[in-house]
Design a protein around this motif. Structure first.
Motif: not given
Length: 202
Positions: A32, A35-36, A40-41, A45, A49, A115
């Motif tokens: 997560i 990807s986010d 945003r995590t 979430a 998952e 990221r």
């Protein structure tokens, strides 16, 4: 008779019953975060998952910062550069980082860290610590002058971080398409130029 359950020796080697759950949480968190991004995590979430209750994530890792710190612990596992010919250091490093990022056992830790580092101060600090400290420890045996070792580590970090970000986070098609052998040869030559310059000053 001493109760085996209270035997500190056996307790030290007995795996935690919670370890499979912890591992599942970290695996989900890396996915997560990668990807986010950090902002945003959410705990919810990650729990979704991992197919567990969000309270379990909080129980083991406290909050999102604690979860992030555990999820993106990243060891470059850099080789002993004093054991290779000096003129091959650049290619050795380039080959190693590609293997570390793309080979067996590679996961989502690096994309998640990079990221998140784009916007989150704690992630920036962790990325700085990983690359500066681990690179410096690796370069110190082959570059005697401490100031030159710091400069060399910074230049190498800029090169490999740029490669990692474009190849594994942005996934720019032209960068992803570059064959591994080409990356090793050309990026390795650039890394070698940094090492040569640092050595020539000492």
């Amino acid at each position: 008779m001493e109760c085996p359950l209270l035997d500190p020796v056996h307790a030290a080697v007995r795996p935690l019953r919670s370890q499979p759950t912890r591992d599942r949480i970290l695996l989900a968190a890396r996915k997560i975060f990668a990807s986010d991004g950090y902002e945003r995590t959410t705990i919810r979430a990650v729990a979704t998952e991992a197919a567990i209750n969000p309270a379990m994530v909080m129980r083991y890792y406290g909050d999102k910062d604690g979860l992030f710190a555990a999820a993106v612990a990243f060891d470059l596992r850099l080789p002993d550069l004093s054991a290779v010919p000096f003129e091959t250091i650049g290619r050795t490093l380039a080959r190693h980082v590609l293997t570390r990022w793309e080979g067996e056992g590679a996961g989502d830790e690096l994309p998640a860290l990079l990221r998140a580092a784009a916007s989150h101060p704690a992630a920036q600090a962790k990325a700085t610590d990983i690359f500066d400290r681990q690179l410096l420890a690796t370069l110190n045996p082959v570059i005697v002058d401490p100031a030159q070792a710091v400069t060399c580590a910074a230049l190498i970090a800029s090169q490999v971080l740029g490669l990692a970000f474009t190849r594994y986070v942005l996934r720019l098609p032209a960068v992803v398409a570059i064959p591994r052998s080409t990356v090793i040869e050309r990026v390795g030559a650039t890394l070698q130029s940094y090492v040569d310059a640092a050595r020539s000053v000492t």
